[in-house]
Design a protein around this motif. Structure first.
Motif, mmCIF file in Angstrom:
data_model
loop_
_atom_site.group_PDB
_atom_site.id
_atom_site.type_symbol
_atom_site.label_atom_id
_atom_site.label_comp_id
_atom_site.label_asym_id
_atom_site.label_seq_id
_atom_site.Cartn_x
_atom_site.Cartn_y
_atom_site.Cartn_z
ATOM 1 N N GLU A 102 -2.753 12.680 0.057
ATOM 2 C CA GLU A 102 -2.679 13.580 -1.105
ATOM 3 C C GLU A 102 -1.778 14.771 -0.799
ATOM 4 O OE1 GLU A 102 -6.875 12.909 -3.508
ATOM 5 O OE2 GLU A 102 -6.535 14.758 -2.416
ATOM 6 N N LYS A 103 -1.934 15.311 0.392
ATOM 7 C CA LYS A 103 -1.109 16.465 0.793
ATOM 8 C C LYS A 103 0.365 16.065 0.840
ATOM 9 C CE LYS A 103 -4.494 19.108 3.388
ATOM 10 N NZ LYS A 103 -5.036 19.366 4.715
ATOM 11 N N ARG A 104 0.588 14.912 1.389
ATOM 12 C CA ARG A 104 1.976 14.436 1.500
ATOM 13 C C ARG A 104 2.582 14.225 0.108
ATOM 14 N NH1 ARG A 104 6.015 11.810 4.052
ATOM 15 N NH2 ARG A 104 6.505 9.688 3.421
ATOM 16 N N PHE A 105 1.807 13.662 -0.782
ATOM 17 C CA PHE A 105 2.303 13.404 -2.140
ATOM 18 C C PHE A 105 2.585 14.721 -2.872
ATOM 19 C CE2 PHE A 105 0.181 8.954 -2.681
ATOM 20 C CZ PHE A 105 0.979 8.474 -1.648
ATOM 21 N N ALA A 112 -4.674 13.395 -9.039
ATOM 22 C CA ALA A 112 -5.439 12.242 -8.536
ATOM 23 C C ALA A 112 -5.017 11.016 -9.320
ATOM 24 C CB ALA A 112 -6.939 12.487 -8.719
ATOM 25 N N ASN A 113 -5.117 9.879 -8.682
ATOM 26 C CA ASN A 113 -4.672 8.657 -9.363
ATOM 27 C C ASN A 113 -5.752 8.137 -10.301
ATOM 28 O OD1 ASN A 113 -3.079 6.531 -10.069
ATOM 29 N ND2 ASN A 113 -3.743 5.241 -8.363
ATOM 30 N N TYR A 114 -5.361 7.764 -11.490
ATOM 31 C CA TYR A 114 -6.310 7.085 -12.367
ATOM 32 C C TYR A 114 -5.670 5.870 -13.022
ATOM 33 C CZ TYR A 114 -4.037 9.766 -16.120
ATOM 34 O OH TYR A 114 -3.117 10.315 -16.980
ATOM 35 N N ILE A 115 -4.536 5.425 -12.464
ATOM 36 C CA ILE A 115 -3.899 4.216 -13.001
ATOM 37 C C ILE A 115 -3.845 3.178 -11.887
ATOM 38 C CG2 ILE A 115 -1.864 3.256 -14.132
ATOM 39 C CD1 ILE A 115 -1.240 6.072 -15.168
ATOM 40 N N ASP A 116 -4.674 2.193 -12.002
ATOM 41 C CA ASP A 116 -4.729 1.104 -11.030
ATOM 42 C C ASP A 116 -3.486 0.229 -11.188
ATOM 43 O OD1 ASP A 116 -6.566 -0.559 -9.176
ATOM 44 O OD2 ASP A 116 -5.938 -2.007 -10.694
ATOM 45 N N THR A 117 -3.194 -0.532 -10.174
ATOM 46 C CA THR A 117 -1.970 -1.337 -10.172
ATOM 47 C C THR A 117 -2.011 -2.528 -11.135
ATOM 48 O OG1 THR A 117 -0.428 -2.430 -8.707
ATOM 49 C CG2 THR A 117 -2.736 -2.811 -8.279
ATOM 50 N N PHE A 118 -3.178 -2.814 -11.696
ATOM 51 C CA PHE A 118 -3.372 -3.944 -12.614
ATOM 52 C C PHE A 118 -2.625 -3.629 -13.917
ATOM 53 C CE2 PHE A 118 -7.186 -6.715 -14.264
ATOM 54 C CZ PHE A 118 -6.284 -7.626 -14.786
ATOM 55 N N GLY A 119 -1.390 -4.084 -14.024
ATOM 56 C CA GLY A 119 -0.571 -3.787 -15.199
ATOM 57 C C GLY A 119 0.705 -4.601 -15.154
ATOM 58 N N LEU A 120 1.550 -4.405 -16.159
ATOM 59 C CA LEU A 120 2.778 -5.185 -16.283
ATOM 60 C C LEU A 120 3.966 -4.263 -16.019
ATOM 61 C CD1 LEU A 120 3.971 -7.966 -17.206
ATOM 62 C CD2 LEU A 120 3.965 -7.069 -19.536
ATOM 63 N N LEU A 153 13.052 -4.848 -12.838
ATOM 64 C CA LEU A 153 14.377 -4.247 -12.701
ATOM 65 C C LEU A 153 14.269 -2.739 -12.471
ATOM 66 C CD1 LEU A 153 17.115 -5.611 -12.881
ATOM 67 C CD2 LEU A 153 17.258 -4.903 -15.262
ATOM 68 N N GLN A 154 13.448 -2.106 -13.257
ATOM 69 C CA GLN A 154 13.301 -0.644 -13.127
ATOM 70 C C GLN A 154 12.601 -0.267 -11.824
ATOM 71 O OE1 GLN A 154 12.421 1.812 -16.577
ATOM 72 N NE2 GLN A 154 12.259 -0.031 -17.837
ATOM 73 N N ILE A 155 11.636 -1.084 -11.426
ATOM 74 C CA ILE A 155 10.910 -0.759 -10.182
ATOM 75 C C ILE A 155 11.842 -0.926 -8.981
ATOM 76 C CG2 ILE A 155 8.880 -1.306 -8.761
ATOM 77 C CD1 ILE A 155 8.219 -0.275 -11.622
ATOM 78 N N LEU A 156 12.637 -1.969 -9.017
ATOM 79 C CA LEU A 156 13.562 -2.188 -7.896
ATOM 80 C C LEU A 156 14.663 -1.126 -7.867
ATOM 81 C CD1 LEU A 156 13.674 -6.077 -7.973
ATOM 82 C CD2 LEU A 156 12.894 -4.659 -6.067
ATOM 83 N N GLU A 157 15.053 -0.642 -9.023
ATOM 84 C CA GLU A 157 16.049 0.447 -9.050
ATOM 85 C C GLU A 157 15.543 1.683 -8.311
ATOM 86 O OE1 GLU A 157 18.479 -0.548 -13.187
ATOM 87 O OE2 GLU A 157 16.978 1.029 -13.171
ATOM 88 N N LEU A 158 14.224 1.859 -8.334
ATOM 89 C CA LEU A 158 13.644 3.003 -7.623
ATOM 90 C C LEU A 158 13.309 2.661 -6.169
ATOM 91 C CD1 LEU A 158 11.191 4.545 -10.265
ATOM 92 C CD2 LEU A 158 13.501 5.263 -9.699
ATOM 93 N N GLY A 159 13.629 1.437 -5.754
ATOM 94 C CA GLY A 159 13.405 1.049 -4.361
ATOM 95 C C GLY A 159 12.130 0.258 -4.137
ATOM 96 N N GLY A 160 11.444 -0.121 -5.209
ATOM 97 C CA GLY A 160 10.223 -0.913 -5.057
ATOM 98 C C GLY A 160 9.047 -0.063 -4.609
ATOM 99 N N ASP A 164 0.418 2.341 -5.280
ATOM 100 C CA ASP A 164 0.417 2.309 -6.743
ATOM 101 C C ASP A 164 0.517 3.730 -7.310
ATOM 102 O OD1 ASP A 164 -2.075 2.814 -5.691
ATOM 103 O OD2 ASP A 164 -3.176 1.566 -7.120
ATOM 104 N N TRP A 165 -0.233 4.647 -6.716
ATOM 105 C CA TRP A 165 -0.188 6.041 -7.175
ATOM 106 C C TRP A 165 1.199 6.629 -6.941
ATOM 107 C CZ3 TRP A 165 -3.149 10.691 -4.578
ATOM 108 C CH2 TRP A 165 -3.072 11.810 -5.413
ATOM 109 N N PHE A 166 1.739 6.342 -5.756
ATOM 110 C CA PHE A 166 3.069 6.852 -5.426
ATOM 111 C C PHE A 166 4.084 6.375 -6.459
ATOM 112 C CE2 PHE A 166 7.101 7.226 -3.336
ATOM 113 C CZ PHE A 166 6.983 8.342 -2.506
ATOM 114 N N LEU A 167 4.007 5.102 -6.784
ATOM 115 C CA LEU A 167 4.965 4.553 -7.758
ATOM 116 C C LEU A 167 4.770 5.197 -9.136
ATOM 117 C CD1 LEU A 167 7.208 2.436 -8.382
ATOM 118 C CD2 LEU A 167 5.379 0.952 -9.196
ATOM 119 N N ASP A 168 3.520 5.354 -9.556
ATOM 120 C CA ASP A 168 3.259 5.974 -10.863
ATOM 121 C C ASP A 168 3.913 7.355 -10.935
ATOM 122 O OD1 ASP A 168 1.722 3.784 -11.469
ATOM 123 O OD2 ASP A 168 -0.191 4.754 -11.024
ATOM 124 N N MET A 169 3.716 8.148 -9.879
ATOM 125 C CA MET A 169 4.277 9.506 -9.883
ATOM 126 C C MET A 169 5.802 9.458 -9.839
ATOM 127 S SD MET A 169 1.647 11.857 -7.689
ATOM 128 C CE MET A 169 1.524 10.849 -6.237
#
Lengths: 262, 339
Positions: free
Chosen positions: A230-233, A159-167, A171-178, A187-192
């Motif tokens: 959740e199932k898809r993730f 389950a997600n517990y990291i909200d998108t409010f962060g820094l 460069l690294q995020i775009l390397e993964l495709g944004g 936000d959860w998808f990106l965290d994982m």
């Protein structure tokens, strides 16, 4: 658009907005104060509001704010269509002047004096994402919950517990495709995705700001759509249920610039 | 050393710790062992699973409930301990109690060591299990006797002031002339409760201009406190406090209690501890040390704004060092009484 790899160090405070006219004053105000605090410490910064085709009075207000505070680093970008939060964040990733982007939703409020500690943390750890405590308040200012209050653990894949409010390091995020626009819960998808790909996601144990809960909030954890996602993730990140046996590089990472990793 | 008491034969002491559940309780076991060794005792620190039958003059269980729980759960790692606790699963403690009974057969005296408010569930669990195991002595390490709060008068209750060992006294003394700049204005640490979160908000929003908003604020959800878990372990906490001016906390319950370990952590890191007593409890009129470092939630903001950090730091250190060494108190309260 500048070559992404040549983006200078500094902080773009990005505020995606969709029909939050009445909240923009608070979020933009705190972002401008944060930019001023960063400037005092010799850190370049700007405030970038991306409006996701709002229908309320946001546009007029944003243009007025931009006219008033352009010299203080406020820029406004209006999207031609309502593309949703993931695409709005991707626009910020593309338009940001600086490499590090602090995502601040329009219903959030930054603690201006604390932002430089997050900036130092992301520079010193070379993390893809650093985050800190987000105090969740009711519209009346009553404390309700605490978000983003622990380091990355295996349970992030449950389950997600990291909200998108962060820094983030753009460069690294775009390397993964944004941000993945088709997934929902971007936000959860990106965290994982960050954790699974060996990037560093680091918790800084100070407060980054406040999140004001509003009626008709988009956080609907028991909705059928959420359950489907959740199932898809799970299919994407942990189909064989092996994730917990494979210790992540970023597991339990906490950092403070005055202490190092703790 | 000065507190060494001459015994014809060095007392043999067994200290049993859980090895899991709460990292700090294991550290307390080691600290007790160090103090007893300073007194010339022979000390073994064991888990229930590593206990080897031997004759002891005294067997001490540091938080008996945790000792039995972790043994019954099979000494799980951090992740499994967390899953066990989250599931609400209650392991069968009978095998653990059998091992305790075996220890009892070889120990002349025994007791449970606790650092808990006696009105809490944590104490009640230990009390219940100790009775089942036939252990009737409780050693309460703290800053104030809780004898008047006990409902069961059949147990033997001994209060032992949680002062500093000789080694800790030297360490604390080294901070007397410490003039380093402490960059972290405050630290507020504890497991997450709604009341603590509300307090953290007040610290940041109302005291930000005076104390700074940049305090370290860490309220993870309640979990087993393991050295590699989400909670700070002792080394991490010490490192944080060495860079911090004020170490602030509130209790997770509404009873009056002085958390002596928090004070000890502060003095060993050279910072100033501040206990904020919740609005739904009150600072009792009992004689406790460091009352000047205990603020009432109803007016803590006023007081925190006018604290003189350096003066408080020096006073706290001086007062702590004025208390007798831990070894002396152990000798008086345990060795002389029991052996």
């Amino acid at each position: 658009m500048t070559n992404l790899r040549e983006r200078p160090h500094g902080v773009t405070i990005a505020i995606p907005n969709w029909n939050h006219e009445y909240l923009l004053g608070r979020s933009v105000g705190s972002a401008l104060r944060a930019a001023s605090e960063l400037h005092k410490r010799g850190i370049s910064s700007e405030v970038l509001v991306i409006d996701d085709h709002s229908k309320d009075g946001s546009l007029t207000l944003l243009r007025q704010l931009e006219a008033l505070y352009f010299q203080h680093g406020l820029r406004v970008y209006l999207e031609a269509h309502n593309d949703g939060p993931a695409e709005t964040r991707n626009v910020a990733l593309r338009l940001a002047r600086y490499r590090y982007i602090l995502f601040l939703d329009a219903d959030n409020e930054l603690l201006p004096e604390n932002v430089h500690l997050f900036y130092k943390s992301i520079r010193e750890t070379q993390a893809a994402l650093v985050y800190g405590n987000v105090i969740v308040l009711s519209a009346e200012g009553r404390t309700e919950k605490l978000y983003n209050s622990e380091s990355v653990q295996d349970r992030l894949f449950d389950a997600n517990y990291i909200d998108t409010f962060g820094l983030v390091d753009s460069l690294q995020i775009l390397e993964l495709g944004g941000y993945v626009t088709s997934a929902g819960l971007e936000d959860w998808f990106l965290d994982m995705q960050l954790c699974a790909s060996g990037r560093l996601v680091v918790f800084v144990p100070i407060a980054i700001g406040f999140y004001y809960m509003l009626p008709n909030s988009m956080v609907l954890e028991n909705s059928p759509e959420h359950v489907r996602m959740e199932k898809r993730f799970r299919r994407i990140f942990d189909q064989l249920n092996l994730r917990k046996g494979n210790l992540m590089r970023t597991r339990h990472l906490r950092y403070h610039p005055d202490l190092g990793f703790i | 050393m000065s507190t060494l008491i001459p015994y014809k034969d060095a007392p043999r002491i067994l200290i049993v710790v859980s090895g899991g559940a709460n990292y700090f309780h294991n550290a307390i076991g080691e600290r007790l062992a160090e103090a007893f060794r300073n007194l010339g005792c022979h000390v073994d620190v064991r888990l229930l699973k590593t206990y080897q039958p031997a004759e002891y003059d005294l067997a001490l269980y540091v938080n008996l409930y945790e000792v039995a729980f972790v043994h019954a759960a099979g000494y799980p790692d951090a992740a499994r301990t967390e899953r066990i606790i989250q599931s609400g699963y209650q392991p069968n403690l009978s095998e653990a109690l059998q091992t305790v009974a075996a220890i009892q057969q070889h120990a002349k005296h025994s007791g449970v060591v606790l650092l808990e408010c006696v009105q809490t569930e944590w104490f009640a669990r230990n009390h219940h299990l100790a009775r089942t195991a036939g252990i009737h002595t409780f050693y309460d390490l703290g800053f104030h006797s809780q004898a008047h709060l006990l409902r069961d008068h059949s147990i033997t209750y001994r209060f032992i002031p949680n002062t500093l060992t000789e080694r800790e006294r030297q360490k604390a003394l080294a901070y007397q002339a410490d003039q380093r700049e402490r960059t972290i204005p405050w630290a507020f640490i504890g497991h997450m409760t709604p009341q603590r979160l509300h307090f953290a908000q007040k610290l940041i929003q109302r005291l930000g201009t005076r104390l700074g908003t940049q305090g370290v604020f860490y309220l993870p959800n309640l979990r087993p406190i393991l050295s590699d878990g989400p909670h700070f372990n002792q080394a991490q906490l010490r490192r944080l406090l060495q860079n911090t001016r004020y170490y602030i906390w509130t209790a997770h319950h509404s009873y009056f209690y002085v958390e002596s370990e928090r004070f000890r952590d502060a003095v060993l890191a050279g910072c100033v501890p501040i206990k904020v007593q919740r609005r739904d409890s009150s600072i009792e009129a009992v004689d406790v040390p460091f009352k000047y470092l205990m603020l009432d939630e109803s007016d803590f903001e006023e007081h925190l704004q006018v604290l003189d950090y350096e003066r408080l730091r020096q006073r706290f250190l001086k007062d702590y060092l004025a208390m007798p060494p831990f070894e002396t108190l152990l000798a008086e309260e345990i060795l002389k009484q029991q052996l």
